[in-house]
Design a protein around this motif. Sequence first.
Motif, mmCIF file in Angstrom:
data_model
loop_
_atom_site.group_PDB
_atom_site.id
_atom_site.type_symbol
_atom_site.label_atom_id
_atom_site.label_comp_id
_atom_site.label_asym_id
_atom_site.label_seq_id
_atom_site.Cartn_x
_atom_site.Cartn_y
_atom_site.Cartn_z
ATOM 1 N N ALA A 15 0.829 -1.211 0.000
ATOM 2 C CA ALA A 15 0.000 0.000 0.000
ATOM 3 C C ALA A 15 0.864 1.263 0.000
ATOM 4 N N TYR A 16 1.973 1.229 0.716
ATOM 5 C CA TYR A 16 2.915 2.357 0.752
ATOM 6 C C TYR A 16 3.456 2.642 -0.650
ATOM 7 N N PHE A 17 3.969 1.616 -1.310
ATOM 8 C CA PHE A 17 4.519 1.803 -2.655
ATOM 9 C C PHE A 17 3.439 2.255 -3.639
ATOM 10 N N GLU A 18 2.269 1.650 -3.580
ATOM 11 C CA GLU A 18 1.193 2.024 -4.494
ATOM 12 C C GLU A 18 0.702 3.447 -4.209
ATOM 13 N N GLY A 19 0.590 3.796 -2.941
ATOM 14 C CA GLY A 19 0.180 5.150 -2.584
ATOM 15 C C GLY A 19 1.150 6.200 -3.099
ATOM 16 N N LEU A 20 2.441 5.918 -3.020
ATOM 17 C CA LEU A 20 3.435 6.851 -3.558
ATOM 18 C C LEU A 20 3.353 6.907 -5.079
ATOM 19 N N HIS A 21 3.195 5.758 -5.722
ATOM 20 C CA HIS A 21 3.124 5.706 -7.188
ATOM 21 C C HIS A 21 1.899 6.459 -7.708
ATOM 22 N N GLN A 22 0.805 6.369 -6.974
ATOM 23 C CA GLN A 22 -0.432 7.045 -7.377
ATOM 24 C C GLN A 22 -0.537 8.464 -6.802
ATOM 25 N N ALA A 23 0.416 8.858 -5.933
ATOM 26 C CA ALA A 23 0.338 10.128 -5.194
ATOM 27 C C ALA A 23 -1.032 10.239 -4.537
ATOM 28 N N ASP A 24 -1.406 9.177 -3.816
ATOM 29 C CA ASP A 24 -2.725 9.043 -3.205
ATOM 30 C C ASP A 24 -2.608 9.217 -1.693
ATOM 31 N N SER A 25 -2.892 10.438 -1.218
ATOM 32 C CA SER A 25 -2.740 10.712 0.212
ATOM 33 C C SER A 25 -3.757 9.939 1.052
ATOM 34 N N THR A 26 -4.909 9.606 0.493
ATOM 35 C CA THR A 26 -5.891 8.811 1.235
ATOM 36 C C THR A 26 -5.325 7.427 1.526
ATOM 37 N N MET A 27 -4.723 6.815 0.538
ATOM 38 C CA MET A 27 -4.107 5.502 0.724
ATOM 39 C C MET A 27 -2.931 5.597 1.696
#
Length: 126
Positions: A15-27
Amino acid sequence: MTPADHKKVGELMEAYFEGLHQADSTMLRRVFHPQLAYVCATEGDELYLDLETYMGRVDGREPPARRGDPREEEVLEIAFASDRLARVSARMTMMGRDFHDLLTLVRYGTEWRIVAKVFSYVPRKD
């Protein structure tokens, strides 16, 4: 630690890597502790932020996924100090830089959360 703890930390890192890749602050808010310490240790770019300031920066960036950047990351080590404390060493490439993260995790209720993100980076050499 138990296999379940290893699995939960592995899921947190995904989730950390995906959140950074998507620039998704909610994640990302689901993996970070509310009292996060965000520290850049790169010489000349030292930086100390709290969660809200960091999330504002994430919200303001163009997501690497939208630019078509591939995800390049690896968990190098997961070490448990106790049933409430762990450390993860990881590397990733993003925004033209190679990052090395040292993440400190603590139990937050029944979940693991990143309470400290200390990292450095170098420009990517292609």
